[in-house]
Write an enzyme that holds these catalytic residues in place. Structure first.
Site, short mmCIF file in Angstrom:
data_model
loop_
_atom_site.label_atom_id
_atom_site.label_comp_id
_atom_site.label_asym_id
_atom_site.label_seq_id
_atom_site.Cartn_x
_atom_site.Cartn_y
_atom_site.Cartn_z
N ASN A 7 0.88 -1.16 0.00
CA ASN A 7 0.00 0.00 0.00
C ASN A 7 0.91 1.21 0.00
OD1 ASN A 7 -1.78 2.06 0.44
ND2 ASN A 7 -2.80 1.11 2.19
N ARG A 74 -2.34 -1.93 -3.74
CA ARG A 74 -3.59 -1.19 -3.52
C ARG A 74 -3.56 0.07 -4.40
NH1 ARG A 74 -5.41 3.07 1.02
NH2 ARG A 74 -7.58 3.07 0.47
N HIS A 163 -13.27 2.34 -0.65
CA HIS A 163 -13.28 1.29 0.39
C HIS A 163 -13.81 -0.03 -0.17
CE1 HIS A 163 -13.75 4.58 3.71
NE2 HIS A 163 -12.48 4.23 3.61
N LEU A 192 -16.36 2.17 8.97
CA LEU A 192 -16.20 3.38 9.78
C LEU A 192 -14.79 3.44 10.34
CD1 LEU A 192 -19.58 3.01 11.80
CD2 LEU A 192 -19.23 4.15 9.58
N GLY A 193 -13.89 4.08 9.61
CA GLY A 193 -12.51 4.28 10.08
C GLY A 193 -12.23 5.76 10.09
N ARG A 224 -13.34 14.84 7.21
CA ARG A 224 -14.12 15.20 6.01
C ARG A 224 -15.58 15.39 6.38
NH1 ARG A 224 -12.17 10.08 3.13
NH2 ARG A 224 -9.94 10.44 3.11
N ARG A 267 -11.82 8.00 19.66
CA ARG A 267 -11.58 7.70 21.09
C ARG A 267 -11.47 8.99 21.89
NH1 ARG A 267 -7.09 3.45 19.41
NH2 ARG A 267 -6.89 5.14 17.94
N GLY A 313 -12.05 0.82 12.23
CA GLY A 313 -11.66 1.08 13.63
C GLY A 313 -12.83 1.46 14.52
N ASN A 317 -15.05 -1.31 17.03
CA ASN A 317 -14.75 -1.11 18.46
C ASN A 317 -15.72 -0.23 19.24
OD1 ASN A 317 -12.11 -2.48 18.53
ND2 ASN A 317 -11.54 -0.90 17.06
N GLU A 367 -8.08 -5.51 4.70
CA GLU A 367 -7.92 -5.14 3.30
C GLU A 367 -6.69 -5.80 2.69
OE1 GLU A 367 -8.80 -1.11 4.81
OE2 GLU A 367 -9.51 -0.71 2.78
#
Ligand code: ADP
Length: 389
Positions: A7, A74, A163, A192-193, A224, A267, A313, A317, A367
């Site tokens: 990547n 990628r 994605h 959702l990252g 974004r 987080r 992520g 989580n 991925e």
């Protein structure tokens, strides 16, 4: 035999080496600070790839000869050319180059990575795996924008979606988890990252997705804005005197969670909210609400939804985001079980409330593994002029 997944970004090369027979990871790492100055900087992608290969051989992960079955790259934007991974040749390189205006932050680094890998390992089959490819099955009503037709004909302005490798991976894993053929399932997948996107998948094929011509559209992301009245940038130009480049940077890098509460890492947003910061509360509320709107829309698109899949992520989580995303949707057959949702397990699992018709799955994305599998399949399908070695 081994497969190397690369990547390659503008200033870093992430790599992961897989054993083909077991798909186990033999070695993984990242070379960064490419193109920067300073003592530990790496001059260019050529030197960066040299470091990747040195690490792989110094650690004994590859031998001499390297024994590489293939290299999977990628690539973010494949435009309308690629519905599937492609064995790299001159035409593929030209197409990736031609898509640079659509992905100026990503495709140049992807291309450089491929070029140095080709130069260094000329005998090894190389495959480009595109983030856009999975969404090329979208029908015209989903991929067109309501703009003058010649903008599509001349400039290919349309929704592409991104994605794709992650959406494809979790869709396949969801089918395995539910014990159904992928082609029999209707899914809403939520990646959702740092970036975030939703996809509506009918019988294994993407029929709509929230990201558009670029990754700016759709869900709220780390930095974004996602969906926005298209008049806002023009208003901002007039009201603040910012030029188009500055406004583009504002929407891509200063908006989303960071714009709403000053923090782009989810987080940290939760820590702030727990400490009583109302702007962090608002950010979480807006984030969950936007996802919920897409779940409603894609339920309407699909008619029947077998499962909702959370990944990335945050998706993997963050129980609070999952709870808010599904809140009030029991009329659609969607409700999370509080205890299952709150479990800290890192395994793929079901979290819907007992008896609800729509499964809700949490599935870790991978991925790199998906790129490795697609690379192996692509080389196997068209061995091309040179035999894999
Ligand atoms: P990328 O899109 O760059 O691959 P990731 O998929 O790793 O990023 O997602 C990064 C996001 O996931 C960050 O916003 C991070 O705060 C969030 N995240 C990671 N772990 C947790 C967690 N335990 N709870 C909530 N959010 C988390």
């Amino acid at each position: 035999m081994k497969v190397l997944v690369l990547n390659s970004g503008s200033s870093s090369i992430k790599y992961r080496l897989f054993q083909v027979e077991s798909m186990g990871v033999l070695r993984a790492g990242v070379v960064d600070r490419i193109g920067e100055t300073g003592p530990s900087a790496v001059r260019d992608h050529g030197e960066g790839f040299g470091r990747v290969m040195s690490d792989l051989s110094d650690s004994g992960a590859i031998g001499e000869p390297a024994g590489l079955f293939g290299i999977g790259h990628r690539v973010v934007h494949g435009g309308e050319w690629f519905r599937e991974p492609a064995r790299v040749d001159a035409g593929v390189l030209d197409a990736i180059r031609a898509m640079i205006p659509f992905a100026p932050l990503h495709n140049p680094g992807n291309l450089q990575g491929i070029e140095v890998a080709l130069a260094t390992c000329p005998g090894v089959p190389q495959v480009a795996v595109f983030d856009t490819a999975f969404h090329q099955t979208m029908p015209p009503r989903a991929f067109h924008y309501a703009l003058p037709r010649d903008l599509y004909d001349t400039h290919r302005v349309r929704r592409y979606g991104f994605h794709g490798t992650s959406h494809a991976h979790v869709a396949r894993r969801a089918a395995a988890l539910l014990g159904k053929p992928p082609g029999s399932l209707n899914l809403i997948t939520l990646h959702l990252g740092n970036g975030a996107s939703a996809a509506a998948i009918r019988e294994g094929k993407s029929v709509d997705t929230s990201m558009g011509m670029t990754p700016l559209e759709g869900l709220i992301m780390g930095t974004r804005c996602g969906d926005l009245d298209p008049a806002v940038p023009f208003f901002l130009g007039a009201a603040t005197g910012k030029d188009p480049g500055e406004i583009q940077a504002l929407l891509n890098e200063e908006s989303g969670l960071k714009g709403i509460c000053g923090e782009n890492d989810m987080r940290e947003v939760h820590r702030r909210a727990a400490g009583g910061d109302p702007s962090a509360d608002l950010a979480i509320d807006m984030y969950g609400y936007r996802i919920r709107k897409y779940i409603g829309a894609y339920t309407a698109v699909l008619g029947r939804v077998d499962a909702l899949v959370f990944t990335g992520g945050i998706g993997e989580n963050d129980a609070e985001v999952r709870r808010r995303a599904c809140e009030g949707l029991s009329l659609l057959g969607i409700a999370v079980d509080e205890a299952r949702n709150g479990s800290p397990s890192r395994e793929s699992r079901e979290i819907q409330r007992e008896g609800m018709p729509v499964k809700i799955l949490v599935i870790p994305t991978n991925e790199e593994l998906e790129i490795a599998l697609q690379t192996i399949a692509c080389i196997g399908n068209n061995a091309g002029p040179e035999e894999p070695r």
